[in-house]
Design a protein around this motif. Structure first.
Motif, short mmCIF file in Angstrom:
data_model
loop_
_atom_site.label_atom_id
_atom_site.label_comp_id
_atom_site.label_asym_id
_atom_site.label_seq_id
_atom_site.Cartn_x
_atom_site.Cartn_y
_atom_site.Cartn_z
N LYS A 125 2.10 -51.06 5.45
CA LYS A 125 2.87 -50.91 6.70
C LYS A 125 3.30 -52.28 7.23
N LYS A 126 3.42 -53.23 6.33
CA LYS A 126 3.86 -54.59 6.69
C LYS A 126 2.97 -55.21 7.78
N TYR A 160 4.29 -59.70 4.14
CA TYR A 160 4.58 -59.93 5.56
C TYR A 160 3.43 -60.67 6.23
N ASN A 165 3.97 -54.65 16.79
CA ASN A 165 3.29 -53.43 17.26
C ASN A 165 3.65 -52.25 16.36
N THR A 168 4.28 -46.30 15.96
CA THR A 168 3.74 -44.94 16.15
C THR A 168 2.57 -44.93 17.13
N PHE A 170 2.46 -45.20 20.28
CA PHE A 170 2.67 -44.39 21.49
C PHE A 170 2.94 -42.93 21.16
N VAL A 211 7.30 -60.32 13.18
CA VAL A 211 8.13 -59.56 14.11
C VAL A 211 7.37 -59.32 15.41
N PHE A 236 13.38 -57.33 21.12
CA PHE A 236 12.91 -56.51 22.24
C PHE A 236 14.04 -55.67 22.86
N LEU A 239 14.84 -52.64 21.03
CA LEU A 239 13.79 -51.62 21.15
C LEU A 239 13.64 -51.12 22.59
N GLN A 241 12.66 -52.83 25.02
CA GLN A 241 11.41 -53.38 25.57
C GLN A 241 11.66 -54.75 26.22
N TRP A 339 8.12 -48.90 28.35
CA TRP A 339 7.71 -47.93 27.32
C TRP A 339 8.07 -46.50 27.70
N ARG A 354 14.09 -42.89 10.78
CA ARG A 354 14.67 -43.75 9.76
C ARG A 354 16.15 -44.01 9.94
C1 LIG Z 1 -0.11 -51.99 22.83
C2 LIG Z 1 0.53 -53.32 22.72
C3 LIG Z 1 1.99 -53.27 22.45
C4 LIG Z 1 2.59 -54.62 22.30
C5 LIG Z 1 4.06 -54.58 22.05
C6 LIG Z 1 4.66 -55.36 21.16
C7 LIG Z 1 6.13 -55.30 20.90
C8 LIG Z 1 6.50 -55.47 19.46
O1 LIG Z 1 5.74 -55.92 18.61
S1 LIG Z 1 8.09 -55.01 19.11
C9 LIG Z 1 8.21 -55.09 17.35
C10 LIG Z 1 7.90 -53.79 16.71
N1 LIG Z 1 8.20 -53.85 15.30
C11 LIG Z 1 9.33 -53.41 14.78
O2 LIG Z 1 10.22 -52.96 15.45
C12 LIG Z 1 9.43 -53.47 13.27
C13 LIG Z 1 9.79 -52.13 12.69
N2 LIG Z 1 9.88 -52.20 11.25
C14 LIG Z 1 11.03 -52.49 10.58
O3 LIG Z 1 12.07 -52.70 11.14
C15 LIG Z 1 10.95 -52.54 9.09
O4 LIG Z 1 9.89 -51.73 8.68
C16 LIG Z 1 10.70 -53.98 8.57
C17 LIG Z 1 11.97 -54.82 8.80
C18 LIG Z 1 9.51 -54.64 9.25
C19 LIG Z 1 10.41 -53.95 7.05
O5 LIG Z 1 11.48 -53.27 6.38
P1 LIG Z 1 11.32 -52.93 4.81
O6 LIG Z 1 12.56 -52.20 4.41
O7 LIG Z 1 10.99 -54.15 4.07
O8 LIG Z 1 10.04 -51.99 4.72
P2 LIG Z 1 9.87 -50.52 5.30
O9 LIG Z 1 10.02 -49.53 4.20
O10 LIG Z 1 10.67 -50.31 6.52
O11 LIG Z 1 8.33 -50.58 5.78
C20 LIG Z 1 7.24 -50.19 4.95
C21 LIG Z 1 6.40 -49.22 5.72
O12 LIG Z 1 5.88 -49.87 6.87
C22 LIG Z 1 6.20 -49.14 8.04
N3 LIG Z 1 6.35 -50.07 9.17
C23 LIG Z 1 6.84 -51.32 9.13
N4 LIG Z 1 6.80 -51.86 10.35
C24 LIG Z 1 6.28 -50.93 11.17
C25 LIG Z 1 5.99 -50.90 12.56
N5 LIG Z 1 6.19 -51.97 13.35
N6 LIG Z 1 5.43 -49.81 13.08
C26 LIG Z 1 5.17 -48.74 12.30
N7 LIG Z 1 5.44 -48.69 10.97
C27 LIG Z 1 5.97 -49.79 10.43
C28 LIG Z 1 7.50 -48.44 7.67
O13 LIG Z 1 7.69 -47.34 8.52
C29 LIG Z 1 7.21 -48.03 6.24
O14 LIG Z 1 6.35 -46.93 6.28
P3 LIG Z 1 6.52 -45.74 5.22
O15 LIG Z 1 6.35 -46.38 3.87
O16 LIG Z 1 5.44 -44.77 5.56
O17 LIG Z 1 7.90 -45.21 5.42
#
Ligand SMILES: CCCC/C=C/CC(=O)SCCNC(=O)CCNC(=O)[C@H](O)C(C)(C)COP(=O)(O)OP(=O)(O)OC[C@H]1O[C@@H](n2cnc3c(N)ncnc32)[C@H](O)[C@@H]1OP(=O)(O)O
Length: 358
Positions: A125-126, A160, A165, A168, A170, A211, A236, A239, A241, A339, A354
């Motif tokens: 999940k990176k 990565y 964050n 999922t 929330f 990220v 942000f 998203l 945020q 949020w 997606r």
């Molecule tokens: C309670 C405290 C809260 C604090 C708040 C903080 C704010 C933040 O941190 S905002 C940033 C949030 N992160 C994102 O928006 C990143 C989202 N992810 C992506 O855009 C892409 O996954 C990626 C660019 C990071 C990587 O893309 P790539 O094509 O290389 O790989 P994927 O096939 O997308 O990812 C593999 C796998 O991992 C899952 N995943 C990646 N990042 C997240 C994430 N942040 N949250 C949940 N899941 C994530 C992605 O869904 C894939 O899962 P599956 O293989 O099951 O499809």
């Protein structure tokens, strides 16, 4: 749960039963925490320069400043439990290898050569951070603040560093979005506080893309080393945020408000070299030699006198702490509202279905 007086007394007795000498650094920490827990802040005059042993003990106690008695008692109990016969036994025969100091699936904590390493370990999940991982990190930092390491390092497993964050967090929480947002804000505040207050040098070894919160936190680190494969992205607005981890304060301070705006409002992704030019990253290394070079360097840094490094960090951070805590509180309450906003809910739903990717 807080350690009781009985837990503390048991821990004091347990120390006498240790089979293996825990080393001078740990013994000094035990002494300091014991004195702080029983007598409170250091209240005796500093021993003379030639009274080396008592001077070292005094310095360790004095370095705890105004740490409350209850916290010192808890830290003493935690430190002793990390030295207990079971951990002594599990550490035996492992010289030359990292010693695992905290059991947790997605956050791996090891300690060796004066370095405590805290690793995001969720490569499929990176390395996205779940609620459980935030809690594991809070605990890991608490333990690292009193263990016998000189510096603490964060890094990521796999390609990565961390994708921020877990989006999922929330949607999968029980009790609805409102309750999840409320709980998330409390957790986030405690999480960021543990970085603001961390007393030893804190270093990030950014092995790949970073990220969201894994980027904003870097403003609270003391040094940031990056592979040239790393990127730094804070999307942000995409998203729905707003910034966290004190970045609304640290980023403009580090890079100036115009560059901070491009990152925090417009979500501009920086390469490692750009982040270095903006002052967010200390130094960039070619990926092929990154790990070898950086760990050699960090092992050398970890040999420097630990009390001196801690005291210097304290001087650097002291005047900022109150401000950082106030900024953290405000960012968390703003995020709690965000949020629950339509903009944010739509962005998360879009990622989950997606339709969108960064
Ligand atoms: C309670 C405290 C809260 C604090 C708040 C903080 C704010 C933040 O941190 S905002 C940033 C949030 N992160 C994102 O928006 C990143 C989202 N992810 C992506 O855009 C892409 O996954 C990626 C660019 C990071 C990587 O893309 P790539 O094509 O290389 O790989 P994927 O096939 O997308 O990812 C593999 C796998 O991992 C899952 N995943 C990646 N990042 C997240 C994430 N942040 N949250 C949940 N899941 C994530 C992605 O869904 C894939 O899962 P599956 O293989 O099951 O499809």
């Amino acid at each position: 749960m807080r350690a009781s007086q009985q837990d503390f007394e048991n821990a004091v007795n347990q120390v006498k039963l240790l089979k293996k000498d825990p080393g001078n650094q740990v013994k000094l920490q035990l002494y300091a925490l014991y004195k702080q827990a029983t007598d409170g802040p250091c209240n005796v005059s500093k021993p003379g320069v030639f009274d080396l042993v008592n001077k070292a003990k005094w310095e360790a106690w004095n370095a705890l400043g105004s740490l409350p008695k209850e916290t010192a008692r808890q830290n003493y109990v935690d430190l002793v439990s990390s030295l207990s016969p079971s951990s002594e036994a599990s550490n035996q025969g492992k010289s030359g290898a990292d010693v695992k100091v905290q059991e947790s699936k997605d956050i791996v904590v090891t300690s060796e050569d004066g370095i405590t390493k805290i690793m995001f370990n969720r490569p499929p999940k990176k390395n996205a951070i779940t609620f459980q991982m935030y809690q594991d990190i809070i605990l890991a930092l608490k333990n690292a603040s009193t263990d016998n390491s000189a510096i603490t390092v964060f890094t990521g497993a796999g390609d990565y560093y961390c994708s921020g964050n877990d989006l999922t967090n929330f949607t999968s929480a029980s009790g609805g979005m409102e309750k999840a947002a409320e709980g998330g804000a409390v957790l986030l505040r405690e999480f960021v506080n543990s970085f603001i207050d961390f007393p030893k040098p804190l270093v990030a070894v950014v092995n790949g893309p970073a990220v969201g919160i894994s980027v904003t936190l870097l403003g609270l680190f003391d040094a940031v080393y990056a592979s040239d494969k790393a990127t730094f992205h804070t999307p942000f607005s995409h998203l729905g945020q707003s910034p966290e981890a004190c970045s609304s304060y640290t980023f403009p301070k580090i890079m100036g408000s115009a560059k901070a705006t491009e990152m925090l409002l417009f979500g501009k992704k920086l390469t490692a070299r750009e982040a270095c030019a903006q002052g967010l990253v200390t130094e960039v290394f070619p990926d092929s030699t990154f790990k070898k070079e950086i760990w050699t360097r960090l092992k050398a840094y970890a040999k420097l006198p630990p009390n001196s490094m801690r005291i210097s960090k304290q001087l650097i951070r002291k005047n900022e702490k109150e401000k950082l805590h106030a900024v953290n509180a405000e960012e968390c309450s703003t995020l709690k509202e965000r949020w629950l906003s339509e903009e944010c809910i739509n962005a998360i739903m879009s990622f989950l279905s997606r339709k969108s990717k960064l």
